[in-house]
Design a protein around this motif. Structure first.
Motif, PDB file in Angstrom:
ATOM      1  N   ASN A   1     -80.116  23.153  14.991  1.00  0.00           N
ATOM      2  CA  ASN A   1     -80.643  23.393  13.646  1.00  0.00           C
ATOM      3  C   ASN A   1     -80.183  22.345  12.638  1.00  0.00           C
ATOM      4  OD1 ASN A   1     -82.009  25.862  14.338  1.00  0.00           O
ATOM      5  ND2 ASN A   1     -79.992  26.855  14.392  1.00  0.00           N
ATOM      6  N   GLY A   2     -79.477  21.326  13.116  1.00  0.00           N
ATOM      7  CA  GLY A   2     -79.027  20.259  12.238  1.00  0.00           C
ATOM      8  C   GLY A   2     -77.711  20.522  11.545  1.00  0.00           C
ATOM      9  N   LYS A   3     -77.042  21.622  11.903  1.00  0.00           N
ATOM     10  CA  LYS A   3     -75.732  21.903  11.307  1.00  0.00           C
ATOM     11  C   LYS A   3     -74.674  21.034  11.951  1.00  0.00           C
ATOM     12  CE  LYS A   3     -73.447  25.831  11.995  1.00  0.00           C
ATOM     13  NZ  LYS A   3     -73.074  27.275  11.886  1.00  0.00           N
ATOM     14  N   ILE A   4     -73.792  20.480  11.113  1.00  0.00           N
ATOM     15  CA  ILE A   4     -72.749  19.581  11.608  1.00  0.00           C
ATOM     16  C   ILE A   4     -71.627  20.380  12.256  1.00  0.00           C
ATOM     17  CG2 ILE A   4     -71.008  17.879  10.937  1.00  0.00           C
ATOM     18  CD1 ILE A   4     -72.917  16.939   8.764  1.00  0.00           C
ATOM     19  N   LEU A   5     -71.329  20.031  13.500  1.00  0.00           N
ATOM     20  CA  LEU A   5     -70.264  20.685  14.252  1.00  0.00           C
ATOM     21  C   LEU A   5     -68.972  19.890  14.184  1.00  0.00           C
ATOM     22  CD1 LEU A   5     -72.331  21.714  17.413  1.00  0.00           C
ATOM     23  CD2 LEU A   5     -71.867  23.072  15.363  1.00  0.00           C
TER      24      LEU A   5
ATOM     25  N   MET B   1     -77.394  20.630  21.366  1.00  0.00           N
ATOM     26  CA  MET B   1     -76.421  19.814  20.638  1.00  0.00           C
ATOM     27  C   MET B   1     -76.783  18.345  20.780  1.00  0.00           C
ATOM     28  SD  MET B   1     -72.273  19.799  21.017  1.00  0.00           S
ATOM     29  CE  MET B   1     -72.285  19.061  22.649  1.00  0.00           C
ATOM     30  N   GLN B   2     -76.667  17.599  19.663  1.00  0.00           N
ATOM     31  CA  GLN B   2     -76.897  16.157  19.668  1.00  0.00           C
ATOM     32  C   GLN B   2     -75.656  15.432  19.155  1.00  0.00           C
ATOM     33  OE1 GLN B   2     -80.734  14.459  18.277  1.00  0.00           O
ATOM     34  NE2 GLN B   2     -81.139  16.528  17.526  1.00  0.00           N
ATOM     35  N   LYS B   3     -75.427  14.228  19.698  1.00  0.00           N
ATOM     36  CA  LYS B   3     -74.348  13.375  19.226  1.00  0.00           C
ATOM     37  C   LYS B   3     -74.969  12.054  18.778  1.00  0.00           C
ATOM     38  CE  LYS B   3     -70.923  15.229  22.493  1.00  0.00           C
ATOM     39  NZ  LYS B   3     -69.948  14.860  23.560  1.00  0.00           N
ATOM     40  N   LEU B   4     -74.893  11.777  17.490  1.00  0.00           N
ATOM     41  CA  LEU B   4     -75.491  10.570  16.939  1.00  0.00           C
ATOM     42  C   LEU B   4     -74.397   9.640  16.449  1.00  0.00           C
ATOM     43  CD1 LEU B   4     -77.584  13.069  15.304  1.00  0.00           C
ATOM     44  CD2 LEU B   4     -78.911  11.127  16.071  1.00  0.00           C
ATOM     45  N   THR B   5     -74.512   8.385  16.799  1.00  0.00           N
ATOM     46  CA  THR B   5     -73.504   7.407  16.382  1.00  0.00           C
ATOM     47  C   THR B   5     -74.197   6.163  15.836  1.00  0.00           C
ATOM     48  OG1 THR B   5     -71.563   6.146  17.088  1.00  0.00           O
ATOM     49  CG2 THR B   5     -73.339   6.381  18.689  1.00  0.00           C
ATOM     50  N   ALA B   6     -73.495   5.450  14.955  1.00  0.00           N
ATOM     51  CA  ALA B   6     -74.017   4.232  14.351  1.00  0.00           C
ATOM     52  C   ALA B   6     -72.850   3.301  14.055  1.00  0.00           C
ATOM     53  CB  ALA B   6     -74.794   4.558  13.076  1.00  0.00           C
ATOM     54  N   ASN B   7     -73.165   2.139  13.518  1.00  0.00           N
ATOM     55  CA  ASN B   7     -72.120   1.178  13.174  1.00  0.00           C
ATOM     56  C   ASN B   7     -71.079   1.820  12.259  1.00  0.00           C
ATOM     57  OD1 ASN B   7     -74.796  -0.047  13.662  1.00  0.00           O
ATOM     58  ND2 ASN B   7     -73.661  -1.960  13.662  1.00  0.00           N
ATOM     59  N   TYR B   8     -71.579   2.603  11.309  1.00  0.00           N
ATOM     60  CA  TYR B   8     -70.707   3.357  10.408  1.00  0.00           C
ATOM     61  C   TYR B   8     -71.352   4.708  10.105  1.00  0.00           C
ATOM     62  CZ  TYR B   8     -67.370  -0.334   9.128  1.00  0.00           C
ATOM     63  OH  TYR B   8     -66.375  -1.277   9.147  1.00  0.00           O
ATOM     64  N   ILE B   9     -70.499   5.690   9.868  1.00  0.00           N
ATOM     65  CA  ILE B   9     -70.914   6.982   9.314  1.00  0.00           C
ATOM     66  C   ILE B   9     -70.362   7.042   7.891  1.00  0.00           C
ATOM     67  CG2 ILE B   9     -70.766   9.490   9.533  1.00  0.00           C
ATOM     68  CD1 ILE B   9     -72.205   8.184  11.863  1.00  0.00           C
ATOM     69  N   PHE B  10     -71.217   7.409   6.942  1.00  0.00           N
ATOM     70  CA  PHE B  10     -70.776   7.585   5.557  1.00  0.00           C
ATOM     71  C   PHE B  10     -70.812   9.070   5.210  1.00  0.00           C
ATOM     72  CE2 PHE B  10     -71.474   3.104   5.372  1.00  0.00           C
ATOM     73  CZ  PHE B  10     -70.690   2.639   4.321  1.00  0.00           C
TER      74      PHE B  10
END
Length: 401
Positions: free
Chosen positions: A27-31, A1-10
């Motif tokens: 596998n890149g599926k959004i949880l 599992m990965q948690k990616l964050t940025a200034n904004y998510i669109f």
């Protein structure tokens, strides 16, 4: 599992999330889509910029990748087409190598799906092993000659059978453009693409080049203009063709099947009444899509569509790159930047929707691609845009997933 964050998510399908977090599996599926404040900072991969879904290139000619730089810019469509016809015969190894390189270029540019025009089977092997999903449009043309339609369809159907339709790929038989497809060939294409019903979500997309140059409408309105010389240059008799007295799109609408998803491409000269006519023609207006390829339009004709016409008529726009024959690169972000430069009233969020969810819907890939929603695997791109949401020449994209 990965948690990616940025200034904004669109997410595209919902409002932007400031300091948002996208949680994905291996596998890149959004949880989940969440906010940074709900997570241990040590568990996050923090990025500077905005995270958006993978891009959809709604219109490309991958098989012409070997012709990069061959056609001069600014000649207009008809001289450009003559160049393409006269320079297609090169060693097969060179063609296949260029196709593989272009596929990798699109992947590196954050593109996750492509609507690709094919007149040959040259791209089939690359598509079968690509990380990109392809919707292959096997494009047919008989130069308005009903008597050529049967053989034309038969020859192209052999190519259709060789193109990918497994592992997420799709395909359909499609007409090239109003000025090159006879009524008989339209009929044969429609029969090959028979929809099972008037389903709200039809299974196939039908692509067609539309109103890319003023000469196209002149040909249908009055049988005048440069298309007369174009046919003469290839020794194709058109004495039997009768002008319709209407812009070219009406010839197509009268012969296409309104039950499919329909993807009109280029639309450089398309007027508001013609957009409305296409929406009224379709069984479900929401299944009509309009692909713009701004850099190709600038490369060939030094002009762009008037995007206000489409926005004001609530048209579902998507973005394509066309081919390396008519473009400097295969990057959806560069197409967005071209629109932002020359018609800056089209805002970043609007361009993002054109580049992602609208394209996914146009190709029928929206269940997996096009937006950041739980259960989807749309790919993740990082765009280094500031909070003023202004695309500049220096804006870049990095594929995260």
């Amino acid at each position: 599992m990965q948690k990616l964050t940025a200034n904004y998510i669109f997410p595209i399908s919902s409002e932007p999330v400031k300091e948002g977090v996208v949680v994905i599996d291996d596998n890149g599926k959004i949880l989940s889509i969440d906010r940074r404040e709900n997570h241990d900072p040590a568990s996050l991969k923090t990025c500077d910029g905005v995270i958006v879904p993978g891009f959809i290139n709604a219109h490309c000619h991958l098989e012409l990748s070997h012709m990069k730089g061959v056609a001069p810019t600014g000649t207009g469509l008809l001289p450009f087409l003559k160049t393409v016809v006269n320079h297609r015969d090169v060693p097969q190894e060179q063609i296949l190598e260029a196709i593989e390189q272009a596929d990798q270029e699109m992947y590196d540019a954050g593109i996750v799906a492509v609507g690709d025009i094919s007149n040959k089977a040259d791209t089939a092997a690359t598509k079968n092993k690509s990380k990109i999903r392809y919707y292959t449009f096997v494009e047919m043309f008989d130069f308005l000659k009903d008597e050529w339609a049967e053989k034309t369809f038969s020859d192209y159907y052999e190519i259709f059978k060789q193109q990918a339709s497994e592992n997420g790929h799709r395909k359909s038989c499609v007409p090239h453009a109003p000025y090159t497809v006879s009524s008989k060939l339209f009929q044969l294409i429609n029969e090959a693409n028979r929809p099972p019903s008037t389903a709200h979500r039809p299974p196939l997309t039908i692509s067609i080049h539309n109103q890319e140059t003023i000469h196209e409408d002149e040909f249908f309105l009055q049988k005048t203009g440069d298309f007369m010389d174009f046919y003469d240059a290839f020794n194709i008799p058109i004495a039997a063709f009768k002008p319709t007295g209407k812009p070219s799109i009406y010839y197509a609408l009268e012969r296409m099947d309104p039950r499919h998803r329909s993807l009109f491409v280029h639309n450089t000269m398309t007027q508001p009444e013609e957009i409305r006519a296409a929406h009224a023609w379709a069984t479900y207006p929401q299944n009509v899509f309009w692909a713009t390829c701004p850099n190709a339009n600038l490369y060939i004709e030094n002009r762009l569509p008037n995007y206000r016409h489409f926005i004001e008529n609530e048209a579902k726009m998507c973005i394509g790159t066309d081919s390396l024959t008519s473009n400097w690169q295969l990057s959806v972000l560069e197409e967005m930047k071209a629109i932002a430069r020359f018609q800056s009233y089209v805002g970043f969020e609007t361009l993002l929707r054109w580049a992602t969810l609208n394209g996914a819907e146009a190709l029928g890939f929206e269940e997996a691609l096009g937006s950041l929603e739980v259960g989807k695997s749309p790919g993740l791109n990082l765009v280094d845009i500031k909070e003023d949401w202004k695309l500049t020449a220096a804006t870049t994209v990095k594929r995260l997933v």
